[in-house]
Design a protein around this motif. Structure first.
Motif, short mmCIF file in Angstrom:
data_model
loop_
_atom_site.label_atom_id
_atom_site.label_comp_id
_atom_site.label_asym_id
_atom_site.label_seq_id
_atom_site.Cartn_x
_atom_site.Cartn_y
_atom_site.Cartn_z
N PRO A 234 -10.56 4.72 -1.88
CA PRO A 234 -9.74 4.97 -0.68
C PRO A 234 -10.53 5.33 0.57
CG PRO A 234 -9.51 6.77 -2.27
CD PRO A 234 -10.23 5.66 -2.96
N ARG A 235 -11.75 5.84 0.42
CA ARG A 235 -12.55 6.19 1.59
C ARG A 235 -13.49 5.07 2.01
NH1 ARG A 235 -14.47 12.50 0.63
NH2 ARG A 235 -12.37 13.40 0.53
N ALA A 239 -9.47 1.61 2.49
CA ALA A 239 -8.96 2.44 3.59
C ALA A 239 -7.90 1.73 4.42
CB ALA A 239 -10.12 2.88 4.49
N ARG A 241 -5.55 -0.16 3.54
CA ARG A 241 -4.21 -0.05 2.93
C ARG A 241 -3.49 1.19 3.42
NH1 ARG A 241 -4.06 -1.42 -3.53
NH2 ARG A 241 -4.61 -3.65 -3.43
N HIS A 242 -4.22 2.30 3.47
CA HIS A 242 -3.63 3.56 3.92
C HIS A 242 -3.29 3.49 5.41
CE1 HIS A 242 -4.58 5.39 0.06
NE2 HIS A 242 -5.79 4.86 0.16
N ALA A 245 0.09 1.54 5.81
CA ALA A 245 1.27 2.33 5.47
C ALA A 245 1.61 3.32 6.58
CB ALA A 245 1.04 3.06 4.15
N LEU A 246 0.60 4.00 7.11
CA LEU A 246 0.85 5.00 8.15
C LEU A 246 1.20 4.33 9.48
CD1 LEU A 246 0.90 7.99 8.83
CD2 LEU A 246 -1.53 7.85 9.40
N TRP A 263 2.41 14.57 10.42
CA TRP A 263 1.49 14.12 9.37
C TRP A 263 0.27 15.05 9.31
CZ3 TRP A 263 0.79 10.20 5.70
CH2 TRP A 263 -0.52 9.94 5.32
N ARG A 268 -3.34 16.55 6.37
CA ARG A 268 -3.91 15.25 6.05
C ARG A 268 -4.65 14.69 7.26
NH1 ARG A 268 1.47 12.60 3.41
NH2 ARG A 268 2.32 13.41 5.36
N PRO A 271 -6.06 8.18 8.91
CA PRO A 271 -6.95 7.05 8.61
C PRO A 271 -6.92 6.03 9.73
CG PRO A 271 -4.87 6.77 7.47
CD PRO A 271 -4.80 8.11 8.15
N ASP A 316 -11.13 -0.23 9.95
CA ASP A 316 -10.04 -0.21 8.98
C ASP A 316 -8.70 -0.48 9.65
OD1 ASP A 316 -11.72 0.43 6.76
OD2 ASP A 316 -11.82 2.49 7.50
#
Length: 368
Positions: A234-235, A239, A241-242, A245-246, A263, A268, A271, A316
């Motif tokens: 994920p990092r 990345a 993908r995240h 979504a956001l 958020w 958190r 990203p 990203d």
């Protein structure tokens, strides 16, 4: 959070301007454009004061070593790529300029300093799982016969990665193979540009994993397998993908900034924005975004994120926006990363093998 002008930061640090800029490029001091004058930068006060305290006395060797592993001082010599003064250079050539016209195959020959020869392979393309299995099978063979560390071996490794991720005939460039595999002909040139921009990026985590592996005498197959496993995280390669979504959540909100602050209020990170090596913005992101129009929700998210965090979008974000704009598969971001970065991995492994040195740092013991 307070922000200082260059003169205020220099007064606290007691250094020359070039030292301030070097600390920014290495991620020690975060910078952002001055909202009153876009030609100037502001510097985060906490970072400046922390660095001023640290440099007031002579740092111990162990402190230098620890910081080198976290966006600090360079730890390995390489002539392959670097980020300097906000530019990404491939053997001295600006990667963003190369992305205007070059193909990934041409970048491979530049980074390898050797010709590339693709091999035609049989069987269906099986995506990342197929690439993992093929690499593992080859890595499990007799190491002594596999660790030649030659451009021919690197070509075969890249051939297998390309076969499983892009499919198609080796007579076509990689970006064409991938656009056809995704049934997205309109995205072909954008894919080409993205592949060039992602080909290498200094000593990133997956590249470091590959170099460590081959430094012990492991084959290029094993080194690529180590790099691919590191990338699928994920990092790193996942990345985008995240970000998607956001971006789609925040970008569609009535008040994107409020949604983003909520958020952040949950502890958190955001990203898709900021990068320690690019205090003035990720040039790869800028070079990719200029070639297509990002979806409206993504633009709203980027504006909100920049306003709230002070950081500009990074690569990203650009990959996530590209996937949405051209309706590419959900895993398009990591596929682009894996295919492109395989070129850089081979270059770094060939360089490491040629050096004849093993990478074996010491640990800073903190136990009883």
């Amino acid at each position: 959070m307070d922000w200082l002008t260059a003169s205020e930061a220099l007064a606290l640090l007691g250094t020359q301007p070039q030292t301030l800029y070097a600390n920014v490029s290495r991620g020690r001091i975060k910078a952002r454009p001055d909202p009153l004058d876009s030609r100037r930068s502001l510097y985060r006060g906490d970072d400046v004061r922390r660095l001023a305290q640290r440099t007031a006395g002579r740092r111990k060797q162990e402190t230098v070593a620890v910081q080198a592993m976290q966006w600090g001082e360079p730890v390995l010599p390489t002539s392959i790529s670097t980020v300097r003064d906000g530019r990404l250079l491939y053997r001295g050539e600006d990667a963003c300029c190369l992305a205007d016209q070059a193909k990934l195959e041409e970048v491979a020959e530049l980074l390898w300093q050797a010709p590339i020869q693709f091999s035609a392979l049989e069987g269906p393309a099986q995506g990342l799982p197929g690439a993992f299995l093929a690499l593992a099978e080859q890595a499990g063979h007799d190491v002594a016969s596999a660790r030649s560390g030659s451009a021919a071996e690197a070509s075969l490794v890249l051939s297998i990665i390309a076969h499983h991720l892009a499919g198609g005939s080796v007579s076509f460039p990689l970006h064409i193979r991938l656009s056809r595999h995704w049934q997205a002909p309109a995205a072909a040139d954008i894919i080409r540009r993205a592949l060039v921009l992602l080909a290498d990026h200094e000593l990133n985590s997956s590249t470091f994993a590959a170099r460590v592996a081959v430094s012990t005498g492991a084959s290029l197959w094993a080194g690529t397998l180590a790099a691919l496993a590191t990338l699928r995280s994920p990092r790193h390669g996942l990345a985008s993908r995240h970000v998607a979504a956001l971006a789609e959540d925040v970008g569609s909100a009535a008040d994107p900034e409020a949604a983003l602050r909520e958020w952040l209020g949950e502890g958190r990170a955001v990203p898709g924005v900021g990068h320690p090596l690019y205090p003035d913005g990720d040039v790869r992101c800028q070079a990719l975004l200029q070639s297509f129009e990002a979806p409206f929700d993504y633009l709203r998210f980027a504006d909100a994120a920049t306003e709230v965090t002070g950081d500009a979008p990074n690569i990203d974000f650009a990959l996530a926006a590209m996937r949405a704009r051209f309706s590419l598969p959900a895993d398009a971001g990591i596929i682009l990363f894996a295919l492109a970065r395989s070129v850089g991995w081979q270059a770094h492994m060939l360089e490491q093998v040629a050096s004849g040195k093993q990478i074996r740092p010491r640990a800073r013991y903190t136990g009883p």
